[in-house]
Design a protein around this motif. Structure first.
Motif, mmCIF file in Angstrom:
data_model
loop_
_atom_site.group_PDB
_atom_site.id
_atom_site.type_symbol
_atom_site.label_atom_id
_atom_site.label_comp_id
_atom_site.label_asym_id
_atom_site.label_seq_id
_atom_site.Cartn_x
_atom_site.Cartn_y
_atom_site.Cartn_z
ATOM 1 N N VAL A 157 0.847 -1.192 0.000
ATOM 2 C CA VAL A 157 0.000 0.000 0.000
ATOM 3 C C VAL A 157 0.881 1.240 0.000
ATOM 4 C CG1 VAL A 157 -1.935 -1.113 1.189
ATOM 5 C CG2 VAL A 157 -0.214 0.104 2.515
ATOM 6 N N ALA A 158 0.337 2.324 -0.518
ATOM 7 C CA ALA A 158 0.995 3.627 -0.450
ATOM 8 C C ALA A 158 0.196 4.501 0.500
ATOM 9 C CB ALA A 158 1.047 4.265 -1.834
ATOM 10 N N LEU A 159 0.896 5.220 1.347
ATOM 11 C CA LEU A 159 0.253 6.199 2.228
ATOM 12 C C LEU A 159 0.537 7.571 1.638
ATOM 13 C CD1 LEU A 159 1.229 4.813 5.739
ATOM 14 C CD2 LEU A 159 -0.800 4.309 4.364
ATOM 15 N N CYS A 160 -0.520 8.264 1.195
ATOM 16 C CA CYS A 160 -0.365 9.517 0.460
ATOM 17 C C CYS A 160 -1.225 10.618 1.063
ATOM 18 C CB CYS A 160 -0.783 9.320 -0.994
ATOM 19 S SG CYS A 160 0.132 8.033 -1.860
ATOM 20 N N ASP A 161 -0.626 11.767 1.280
ATOM 21 C CA ASP A 161 -1.409 12.904 1.758
ATOM 22 C C ASP A 161 -2.245 13.458 0.601
ATOM 23 O OD1 ASP A 161 0.376 14.363 0.180
ATOM 24 O OD2 ASP A 161 1.348 15.341 1.883
ATOM 25 N N GLN A 162 -3.071 14.440 0.900
ATOM 26 C CA GLN A 162 -3.983 15.008 -0.097
ATOM 27 C C GLN A 162 -3.231 15.537 -1.318
ATOM 28 O OE1 GLN A 162 -7.331 14.942 -0.104
ATOM 29 N NE2 GLN A 162 -7.376 15.952 -2.086
ATOM 30 N N ALA A 163 -2.129 16.234 -1.110
ATOM 31 C CA ALA A 163 -1.368 16.805 -2.226
ATOM 32 C C ALA A 163 -0.845 15.712 -3.150
ATOM 33 C CB ALA A 163 -0.214 17.660 -1.700
ATOM 34 N N LEU A 164 -0.336 14.631 -2.594
ATOM 35 C CA LEU A 164 0.188 13.550 -3.426
ATOM 36 C C LEU A 164 -0.936 12.818 -4.151
ATOM 37 C CD1 LEU A 164 2.513 11.959 -4.540
ATOM 38 C CD2 LEU A 164 2.546 10.614 -2.424
ATOM 39 N N ARG A 165 -2.075 12.633 -3.498
ATOM 40 C CA ARG A 165 -3.221 12.003 -4.175
ATOM 41 C C ARG A 165 -3.669 12.842 -5.353
ATOM 42 N NH1 ARG A 165 -4.836 11.429 1.139
ATOM 43 N NH2 ARG A 165 -6.690 12.710 0.880
ATOM 44 N N GLU B 164 -1.793 14.897 -7.073
ATOM 45 C CA GLU B 164 -0.743 14.785 -8.083
ATOM 46 C C GLU B 164 -0.860 13.453 -8.843
ATOM 47 O OE1 GLU B 164 4.124 14.544 -8.209
ATOM 48 O OE2 GLU B 164 3.157 15.542 -6.518
ATOM 49 N N LEU B 165 -1.085 12.371 -8.124
ATOM 50 C CA LEU B 165 -1.272 11.079 -8.780
ATOM 51 C C LEU B 165 -2.473 11.100 -9.717
ATOM 52 C CD1 LEU B 165 -0.648 8.579 -5.844
ATOM 53 C CD2 LEU B 165 0.642 8.696 -7.977
ATOM 54 N N GLN B 166 -3.567 11.669 -9.257
ATOM 55 C CA GLN B 166 -4.771 11.729 -10.081
ATOM 56 C C GLN B 166 -4.531 12.557 -11.342
ATOM 57 O OE1 GLN B 166 -8.243 13.233 -8.087
ATOM 58 N NE2 GLN B 166 -9.607 12.281 -9.569
ATOM 59 N N ARG B 167 -3.801 13.641 -11.209
ATOM 60 C CA ARG B 167 -3.521 14.517 -12.351
ATOM 61 C C ARG B 167 -2.519 13.883 -13.329
ATOM 62 N NH1 ARG B 167 -0.933 18.552 -9.847
ATOM 63 N NH2 ARG B 167 1.047 17.638 -10.431
ATOM 64 N N ASP B 168 -1.410 13.350 -12.802
ATOM 65 C CA ASP B 168 -0.323 12.887 -13.651
ATOM 66 C C ASP B 168 -0.440 11.429 -14.087
ATOM 67 O OD1 ASP B 168 0.713 15.434 -13.323
ATOM 68 O OD2 ASP B 168 2.226 14.821 -11.855
ATOM 69 N N TYR B 169 -1.145 10.622 -13.298
ATOM 70 C CA TYR B 169 -1.282 9.198 -13.592
ATOM 71 C C TYR B 169 -2.733 8.773 -13.378
ATOM 72 C CZ TYR B 169 3.748 9.577 -13.074
ATOM 73 O OH TYR B 169 5.050 9.956 -13.203
#
Length: 90
Positions: free
Chosen positions: A23-31, A33-38
């Protein structure tokens, strides 16, 4: 942060049944970024989250993003394809 969890039960005669969950633990900013870039990767992670919550009954915080389709899923006897353990709701 990436985490790997391994459960390797020792049952005589049934070697190989295990659960290996990443699992990855991601804060709001990283989520975001993931949604936008991938977007496809993020979509798969969200589908896995829904399965874990709705089918397996596992509550997850928003920060937890499953890395595999097998997260939280264990067939106690590897050859029995019709049974899996599911957390009781309640």
């Amino acid at each position: 942060m990436l985490l790997q969890m391994d459960i390797l039960p020792g049952i005589p005669g049934y070697g190989g049944a295990n659960a290996e969950d990443g699992v990855a633990l991601c804060d709001q900013a990283l989520r975001e970024e993931l949604q936008r870039d991938y977007p496809e990767t993020f979509r798969r992670m969200q589908a896995r989250r829904r399965y874990m919550q709705q089918v397996l009954g596992i509550r997850l915080k928003e920060e937890v993003l499953p890395m595999s389709d097998l997260c939280g899923y264990l067939r106690p006897y590897l050859l029995d394809r019709d049974r899996a353990l599911q957390k009781a709701r309640g």
